[in-house]
Scaffold this motif. Structure first.
Motif, PDB file in Angstrom:
ATOM      1  N   GLU A 244      70.402  45.538 110.069  1.00 18.56           N
ATOM      2  CA  GLU A 244      71.517  46.461 110.286  1.00 18.56           C
ATOM      3  C   GLU A 244      71.051  47.881 110.563  1.00 18.56           C
ATOM      4  N   VAL A 245      69.777  48.160 110.312  1.00 19.97           N
ATOM      5  CA  VAL A 245      69.284  49.536 110.415  1.00 19.97           C
ATOM      6  C   VAL A 245      67.992  49.590 111.233  1.00 19.97           C
ATOM      7  N   ASP A 246      67.605  50.813 111.603  1.00 19.05           N
ATOM      8  CA  ASP A 246      66.358  51.047 112.339  1.00 19.05           C
ATOM      9  C   ASP A 246      65.242  51.539 111.430  1.00 19.05           C
ATOM     10  N   LEU A 247      65.625  52.039 110.274  1.00 18.08           N
ATOM     11  CA  LEU A 247      64.684  52.630 109.324  1.00 18.08           C
ATOM     12  C   LEU A 247      65.296  52.517 107.945  1.00 18.08           C
ATOM     13  N   MET A 248      64.481  52.166 106.944  1.00 23.38           N
ATOM     14  CA  MET A 248      64.979  52.060 105.577  1.00 23.38           C
ATOM     15  C   MET A 248      64.275  53.093 104.705  1.00 23.38           C
ATOM     16  N   VAL A 249      65.070  53.884 103.989  1.00 24.81           N
ATOM     17  CA  VAL A 249      64.545  54.880 103.061  1.00 24.81           C
ATOM     18  C   VAL A 249      65.024  54.527 101.659  1.00 24.81           C
ATOM     19  N   THR A 250      64.093  54.519 100.708  1.00 23.40           N
ATOM     20  CA  THR A 250      64.460  54.284  99.308  1.00 23.40           C
ATOM     21  C   THR A 250      64.002  55.475  98.478  1.00 23.40           C
ATOM     22  N   THR A 251      64.562  55.599  97.301  1.00 27.92           N
ATOM     23  CA  THR A 251      64.087  56.602  96.347  1.00 27.92           C
ATOM     24  C   THR A 251      63.784  55.918  95.026  1.00 27.92           C
ATOM     25  N   GLY A 252      62.748  56.400  94.359  1.00 24.92           N
ATOM     26  CA  GLY A 252      62.370  55.870  93.053  1.00 24.92           C
ATOM     27  C   GLY A 252      61.461  54.663  93.153  1.00 24.92           C
ATOM     28  N   GLY A 253      60.769  54.383  92.043  1.00 27.74           N
ATOM     29  CA  GLY A 253      59.961  53.176  91.942  1.00 27.74           C
ATOM     30  C   GLY A 253      58.667  53.202  92.713  1.00 27.74           C
ATOM     31  N   VAL A 254      58.121  54.411  93.006  1.00 27.22           N
ATOM     32  CA  VAL A 254      56.929  54.473  93.862  1.00 27.22           C
ATOM     33  C   VAL A 254      55.698  55.021  93.138  1.00 27.22           C
ATOM     34  N   SER A 255      55.824  55.298  91.840  1.00 27.66           N
ATOM     35  CA  SER A 255      54.676  55.859  91.128  1.00 27.66           C
ATOM     36  C   SER A 255      53.884  54.726  90.454  1.00 27.66           C
ATOM     37  N   VAL A 256      53.410  54.958  89.232  1.00 31.94           N
ATOM     38  CA  VAL A 256      52.533  53.975  88.584  1.00 31.94           C
ATOM     39  C   VAL A 256      53.092  53.449  87.264  1.00 31.94           C
ATOM     40  N   GLY A 257      54.351  53.735  86.984  1.00 35.43           N
ATOM     41  CA  GLY A 257      54.941  53.305  85.724  1.00 35.43           C
ATOM     42  C   GLY A 257      55.341  51.846  85.728  1.00 35.43           C
ATOM     43  N   LYS A 258      55.808  51.379  84.576  1.00 31.64           N
ATOM     44  CA  LYS A 258      56.195  49.988  84.408  1.00 31.64           C
ATOM     45  C   LYS A 258      57.343  49.604  85.340  1.00 31.64           C
ATOM     46  N   LYS A 259      58.236  50.549  85.608  1.00 34.32           N
ATOM     47  CA  LYS A 259      59.403  50.258  86.430  1.00 34.32           C
ATOM     48  C   LYS A 259      59.236  50.728  87.878  1.00 34.32           C
ATOM     49  N   ASP A 260      58.024  51.071  88.269  1.00 33.20           N
ATOM     50  CA  ASP A 260      57.786  51.468  89.659  1.00 33.20           C
ATOM     51  C   ASP A 260      57.580  50.209  90.484  1.00 33.20           C
ATOM     52  N   ILE A 261      58.728  49.645  90.899  1.00 42.38           N
ATOM     53  CA  ILE A 261      58.768  48.289  91.427  1.00 42.38           C
ATOM     54  C   ILE A 261      58.553  48.189  92.932  1.00 42.38           C
ATOM     55  N   MET A 262      58.539  49.310  93.632  1.00 47.69           N
ATOM     56  CA  MET A 262      58.472  49.240  95.088  1.00 47.69           C
ATOM     57  C   MET A 262      57.162  48.636  95.597  1.00 47.69           C
ATOM     58  N   HIS A 263      56.083  48.769  94.817  1.00 49.60           N
ATOM     59  CA  HIS A 263      54.819  48.133  95.205  1.00 49.60           C
ATOM     60  C   HIS A 263      54.987  46.607  95.246  1.00 49.60           C
ATOM     61  N   LEU A 299      60.572  57.129  98.762  1.00 47.31           N
ATOM     62  CA  LEU A 299      60.381  58.505  98.324  1.00 47.31           C
ATOM     63  C   LEU A 299      60.437  58.599  96.809  1.00 47.31           C
ATOM     64  N   SER A 300      59.981  59.719  96.313  1.00 53.19           N
ATOM     65  CA  SER A 300      60.074  59.984  94.877  1.00 53.19           C
ATOM     66  C   SER A 300      61.532  59.951  94.422  1.00 53.19           C
ATOM     67  N   GLY A 301      61.743  59.571  93.175  1.00 54.22           N
ATOM     68  CA  GLY A 301      63.099  59.542  92.638  1.00 54.22           C
ATOM     69  C   GLY A 301      63.552  60.865  92.052  1.00 54.22           C
ATOM     70  N   ASN A 302      62.616  61.796  91.796  1.00 55.13           N
ATOM     71  CA  ASN A 302      63.006  63.113  91.297  1.00 55.13           C
ATOM     72  C   ASN A 302      63.778  63.856  92.381  1.00 55.13           C
ATOM     73  N   PRO A 303      64.927  64.433  92.042  1.00 54.68           N
ATOM     74  CA  PRO A 303      65.814  64.989  93.080  1.00 54.68           C
ATOM     75  C   PRO A 303      65.148  66.005  94.016  1.00 54.68           C
ATOM     76  N   PHE A 304      64.467  67.014  93.461  1.00 50.20           N
ATOM     77  CA  PHE A 304      63.860  67.994  94.358  1.00 50.20           C
ATOM     78  C   PHE A 304      62.699  67.387  95.129  1.00 50.20           C
ATOM     79  N   ALA A 305      61.947  66.509  94.497  1.00 47.73           N
ATOM     80  CA  ALA A 305      60.848  65.833  95.189  1.00 47.73           C
ATOM     81  C   ALA A 305      61.392  64.983  96.338  1.00 47.73           C
TER      82      ALA A 305
END
Length: 401
Positions: A244-263, A299-305
């Motif tokens: 449905e899209v040409d590009l997908m952007v997500t926020t959150g889950g990209v660091s190294v914590g237990k819930k950083d699931i995007m990896h 992308l990062s889940g922190n709002p300003f980031a």
């Protein structure tokens, strides 16, 4: 792990995508801000006839020779022509036609004398000034000649260019369809608007903020949500809506914590990981992958980031994919009117106000999780890695947002 530079990341994302935006046809009044899908040539000349630039009298210049306020010359008035009308007969010697601004100049006439230089007669007119041939004479095609390339593929339509097309009688225009960006904000802590906030939860500001940002840039945004914050559920949602899209952007889950699931999501999709981490602060842990020739950028889940990631990384990507160069981030130079005493081991972007070349820090909160202070700012200062601090008077690069 430091990560690649912001510029390297932008270049890699641009080269990796395979998006093609098909053409669609829109009426002119719906095409403002859209990108042309083909060249447009002038089907007619504009003006389409020789015309008068003022209210006055049209005649042969030779018939006005010697005319002045002391020695007026009298011509017979054989008719009148207004804008939108025409005079069908040829004007003879010692004859004149009263003419209004924008009206076609009759055959046999080669000049127009403004009515203030006459007695404004109706049957006969006294000329108080002599004219040379083609004085006050607008030629057919003076603005646009038939066959001229008016606009080229890839140009962004504006009120002016739409007006040009309208002046040619063009009713519809072929434009590229809008770029479609998917948006999915991950995190168990996120609460949809309108629901009560439970302990440990926060409202989903990123979704509203990034949707508004992309929409303002002319992008068609598709917002997706998942029922639970697991890698399997996120992968399922992305898979379901991928076409449905040409590009997908997500926020959150990209660091190294237990819930950083995007990896794990990348692995479940069997997508090709392009990079993880960019050498910038805030928003270091950006994760990018290629799946079925389309980009997934986490992308990062922190709002300003998330905002900084969007402005500095996603925005130039959107400019490239949409073909709209005008939405590129705007970099300029400014001079510090405040101090920033923190050491920046890595490249850092801090929020600031930019006005008349001066850069001011009107707050002390630079945390990546804080968003409110951004409402006081219109720029980001680009601080190179290794900078000890900024003093009043220092020259800095800023990104206007």
């Amino acid at each position: 792990m430091v990560g690649m530079s912001l510029e390297e990341a932008i270049t890699l994302l641009r080269s990796a995508s395979r998006v093609h935006l098909e053409a669609e046809v829109l009426p002119l009044n719906q095409a403002n801000g859209r990108i042309l899908a083909r060249d447009y040539k002038a089907p007619i000349s504009n003006p389409p006839f020789d015309r008068s630039p003022l209210d006055g009298y049209a005649f042969k210049a030779a018939d006005s020779e010697g005319a002045s306020s002391d020695t007026p010359i009298t011509l017979k008035v054989v008719g009148e022509v207004c804008a939108g009308d025409y005079f069908p007969e040829e004007v003879g010697d010692k004859e004149a036609v009263r003419i209004m601004t924008g009206a076609p100049i009759p055959k046999g006439c080669d000049c127009v004398l403004r009515q203030e230089d006459t007695d404004e007669g109706e049957k006969e007119v006294k000329l108080y000034k002599a004219l040379k041939p083609y004085a006050n004479y607008c030629y057919q095609g003076e603005d646009i000649q038939e066959g001229t390339t008016l606009l080229q593929e890839g140009e962004k339509l504006s009120s002016i260019t739409l007006g040009i097309l309208a002046s040619m009688g063009i009713e519809q225009v072929e434009v590229r369809r809008k770029l479609k960006m998917g948006l999915l904000c991950t995190g168990d802590e996120l609460t949809p608007l309108g629901q009560p906030l439970k302990p440990g939860k926060i409202y989903n500001a990123n979704e509203v903020m990034l949707e508004a940002k992309a929409t303002a840039l002319g992008i068609e945004v598709h917002v997706f949500r998942m029922s639970e914050d697991t890698a399997e559920q996120v992968a399922h949602v992305l898979e379901k809506h991928w076409n449905e899209v040409d590009l997908m952007v997500t926020t959150g889950g990209v660091s190294v914590g237990k819930k950083d699931i995007m990896h794990e999501v990348i692995k479940l999709l069997e997508a090709k990981r392009l990079f993880w981490r960019i050498a910038m602060q805030p928003g270091t842990p950006v994760l990018a992958a290629l799946y079925r020739d389309k980009l997934l950028v986490g992308l990062s889940g922190n709002p300003f980031a998330a905002l900084a990631n969007f402005e500095l990384l996603i925005r130039p990507l959107l400019a490239h994919l949409s073909g709209d160069k005008s939405i590129q981030p705007l970099y300029t130079e400014g001079q510090m009117a405040s101090v920033f005493l923190k050491h920046s081991p890595k490249r850092r972007f801090i929020r600031a106000s930019f006005e008349n070349g001066k850069v001011t820090l009107n707050h002390n909160n630079h945390a990546s999780g804080s968003l409110y202070t951004m409402s006081l700012c219109n720029a980001l200062i680009d601080i190179p890695a290794g900078t000890k601090g900024l003093e009043v008077g220092d020259k800095v690069q800023v990104v206007l947002i």
